[in-house]
Design an enzyme around this catalytic site. Sequence first.
Site, PDB file in Angstrom:
ATOM      1  N   HIS A   1      -2.503 -12.450  -3.440  1.00 55.11           N
ATOM      2  CA  HIS A   1      -1.181 -11.731  -3.336  1.00 55.11           C
ATOM      3  C   HIS A   1      -1.045 -10.824  -1.687  1.00 55.11           C
ATOM      4  CE1 HIS A   1      -0.634 -10.731  -7.417  1.00 55.11           C
ATOM      5  NE2 HIS A   1      -2.484 -10.882  -7.031  1.00 55.11           N
TER       6      HIS A   1
ATOM      7  N   LYS B   1      -4.801 -28.732 -10.609  1.00 56.30           N
ATOM      8  CA  LYS B   1      -4.057 -29.051 -11.639  1.00 56.30           C
ATOM      9  C   LYS B   1      -4.103 -30.125 -11.500  1.00 56.30           C
ATOM     10  CE  LYS B   1      -3.024 -23.970 -11.663  1.00 56.30           C
ATOM     11  NZ  LYS B   1      -2.230 -22.913 -12.388  1.00 56.30           N
TER      12      LYS B   1
ATOM     13  N   ASP C   1      -4.220 -31.927 -13.576  1.00 52.04           N
ATOM     14  CA  ASP C   1      -4.194 -32.649 -15.460  1.00 52.04           C
ATOM     15  C   ASP C   1      -2.750 -32.438 -15.499  1.00 52.04           C
ATOM     16  OD1 ASP C   1      -5.210 -29.882 -14.936  1.00 52.04           O
ATOM     17  OD2 ASP C   1      -5.182 -30.386 -16.903  1.00 52.04           O
TER      18      ASP C   1
ATOM     19  N   SER D   1       6.388  23.788  19.942  1.00 52.91           N
ATOM     20  CA  SER D   1       7.286  24.188  20.496  1.00 52.91           C
ATOM     21  C   SER D   1       7.759  25.466  20.180  1.00 52.91           C
ATOM     22  CB  SER D   1       8.979  23.149  20.009  1.00 52.91           C
ATOM     23  OG  SER D   1      10.266  23.370  21.225  1.00 52.91           O
TER      24      SER D   1
ATOM     25  N   SER E   1       1.572  18.456  22.558  1.00 53.79           N
ATOM     26  CA  SER E   1       0.938  17.020  22.541  1.00 53.79           C
ATOM     27  C   SER E   1       0.188  17.223  20.789  1.00 53.79           C
ATOM     28  CB  SER E   1      -0.513  17.535  23.708  1.00 53.79           C
ATOM     29  OG  SER E   1      -0.914  19.035  23.976  1.00 53.79           O
TER      30      SER E   1
END
Lengths: 639, 311
Positions: A123, A175, A177, A479, A551
């Site tokens: 994936h 594959k 085949d 703040s 911070s």
Amino acid sequence: MSANTPKDTSFVTDTLIAEDIDAYLTKHQHKTMLRFITCGSVDDGKSTLIGRLLYDSKMIFEDQLASLENDSRAHGTQGQGIDFALLVDGLAAEREQGITIDVAYRFFATDKRKFIVADTPGHEQYTRNMVTGASTADLAVILIDARQGVLTQTRRHSYLVNLLGIKNIVLAVNKMDLVGYSQARFDEIVAEYTQFAEKIGMKSFLPIPISGLAGDNIVTRSEHTAWYNGPTLLSHLEDAPINVAQMQDAPFRMAVQWVNRPNLDFRGFAGLIGSGSIAPGDAIRVLPSGKTTTVKSIFTYGGNLDRAVAGQSVTLTFADEVDCSRGDVITTADAPCEVADQFEATLVWMGEAEMLPGRPYLLKMGTQTMTATVTEPKYEVNVNTLEHLSSQTLGLNAIGVVNISTDRAVPFEAYTQNPDLGGFILIDRMTNATVAAGMIHFALRRSQNIHWQAVDVDRTNHAAIKNQKARVVWFTGLSGSGKSTIANIVEKKLHAMGKHTFLLDGDNVRHGLNRDLGFTDAERVENIRRVGEVAKLMTDAGLIVLTAFISPFRAERRMVREMMAQGEFMEVYVDTPLAVAEERDVKGLYKKARAGNLKNFTGIDSPYEPPENAEIIVNTVALTAEDAAEQVIAAILAS
Amino acid sequence: MSPHSVAAAPLSGHALTHLQRLEAESIHIMREVVANADNPVMLYSVGKDSACMLHLAKKAFYPAPPPFPLLHVDTTWKFKEMYKLREKAAADAGMQLIVHQNPEALAQGINPFDHGSMHTDMWKTEGLKQALTHYKFDVAFGGARRDEEKSRAKERIFSFRSANHRWDPKQQRPELWKLYNTRKAKSESIRAFPLSNWTELDIWQYIHLENIEIVPLYFAAPRPVVEWNGMLIMVDDERFPLAKGQVPEMRSVRFRTLGCYPLSGAVESHATTLPEVIQEMLLTTTSERQGRAIDHDQAASMEKKKQEGYF
């Protein structure tokens, strides 16, 4: 389906087992071990191929076969036939969906070799798993569906195995085949792949036409591909070189894992030899210190060895008492590796959260774990097109080139020279998740040549003349919580007491030093890093530094704490509930943010992580700013 | 053939053998654990994999004894010969042996005859969790191998468990190169599997080469057995509920895996030496776990047990 593949002598020979088990055992004690990965897109037939190898090497027992036959009827995609893929698809949920999600390791053996197969998913979103599987592999089998040809995912997988330094690459055109064993089709695919391989700097690869389902060219040569003269897949796997054996020719390197000190008379240095070989009497050097001595003995449970080589776990004793501990690298004395603290490296990002330039991560390389910061990517690689893109960060499964700086000088080698000393992982310090795999290209400068300029008047002198101890008093909070207000009062009072102080305020700094920074997570990190560096210089000057910054992230506050001398950092958590701060809204910012006119506002659409071990917590709901300031001053003076 | 040390075996040319490399890897893993853990422990079940793991631990830390205790999560239903070797092996290694029996299971008299799968749940799964919590072990070595069972093929070498010891297959960390990220939150613990990359045959070959002592039950001998639940069960003590008039039959049997004696199926065999045991193993046509009663119910049952905290 019965085992219709003709048996090859490579596989377990029943006769020898039955007739002379001792001879069989002796033979099988001299097997080598090869690790390889298989990669391909979802329907390229990886699981079928691995199932086939297990089946043909008789790693499947009858009861497993019975359960396989049942499963094939219930979940299989091969009608009444055996679905080999079901042998290797593991976890329950995955089996229901018929897809492999994670890296799974499988084992089989022939008379010559034991094999460990990393089965990695096709994936697009699972670059992470493929890189993991490739990191320990000697060889890669890249599967292509002959009907589909070279796909985007083929390119991606090839780029990754090449990036991880796998030199032995098999292009298994599967594959066959289903395309009538057409040589023209095979040649067409090989030509297309050759072009791509050259583009990514892949030195060589071996194309093999196979059918995992029908067994063509897996164990025995197929009668359907008379035009193919190369080896079968299995015979190639049996003859391919093994990395650890090749590393024996490189100079000696061993990262010290553990110091063995059972009593005062014995001090041994335990580790797994990464490259080269060693014998008693050999001159060695311990890095990063550079101290030299000679090897006294190679100590093992089974008796002392005359010689040990890459791939063996040993314990070395030295002729002299030389400092050496976990994380150090023992090298041959005359060809040591480099030591540096800044590198250019490729990163494969594996974290759910994107990379934050400037944020400290833990870096583990060899047996050493240290703090490291990463710059913005120089470029990100689009692994589908190989284009270099500009980027501010790296997200999950992204690959980019960055500069890294570590908090100490470490012995290293370029990844292409020695993956043991050039491959590293980054760890998030909060979640402890492994967030990136890295490969060092080269050092940006030789750390050995960088010395601190020695100064005669040092930080102790600076503080002493001011009759105070240098400090960083770090105010953090939302703040509008009252950080600047309280810090201001603290500074006034300290000043009145004759203390030498300086207040670094968030808003003010953003007008000057940090005016180039905005408010994304990455820019907030850089903002705090710079403020930390400035505060550190000021403590060297002997000042009591007060800082008032939101911070919001623990990681950055911790980074600043660790920059300072022990005990010099005091974290003050200005604890004001969001509702209260928003109610005050001194600067009108919350209103703007709520209206959607201010992005990345802490507490609204950007997180705040409260301190876990703040030295001081001030509760601004219960206390006036004046009282809060007194509380902080008392703590500063008491410490 | 005389047994000799794998590590000391003369190096022919350049190539290390697969057993030498597996040994080196296991030792590396054990040393990483000891260098990083606060309070490690080795789970010791007295079986052949445990014997192998213990032997590797002795090698990893020699001349020091392995710097952690052995923990046996006991069910009171193991074979007598296992209890005997347990004490001896710990003493020989110079290691402390901790034996934990779930007190609730003991009080309720949980047994494999009357309580079915509750026997494993309470004695082993719960017992293990209790012991790890009680002693605050942060890393536990286990002898699980990836080749044993399909869901184990994807198990990491370092496997992280939540505070209540659950395994979440989605939260496992990628393991790159030889770099194991051993950091964890305070409440979490780690199961470390140093034998991850060994196969059953590797284990047997190593035991043979290194002359490692194993429980004699692995070798064929005349033993009293009865047929029970489609398996040959050895009547190891008087607790076995023999039917009226039922008399155990003496047959030459051995065991491919050892657990609680009423749950361990014997196989008829005349293999009395290690090479003969290996020979039988290679020529046999049923997989190792079939001798255990635990995962017959459903293909993915091991995986469920693992999520619940069973090893």
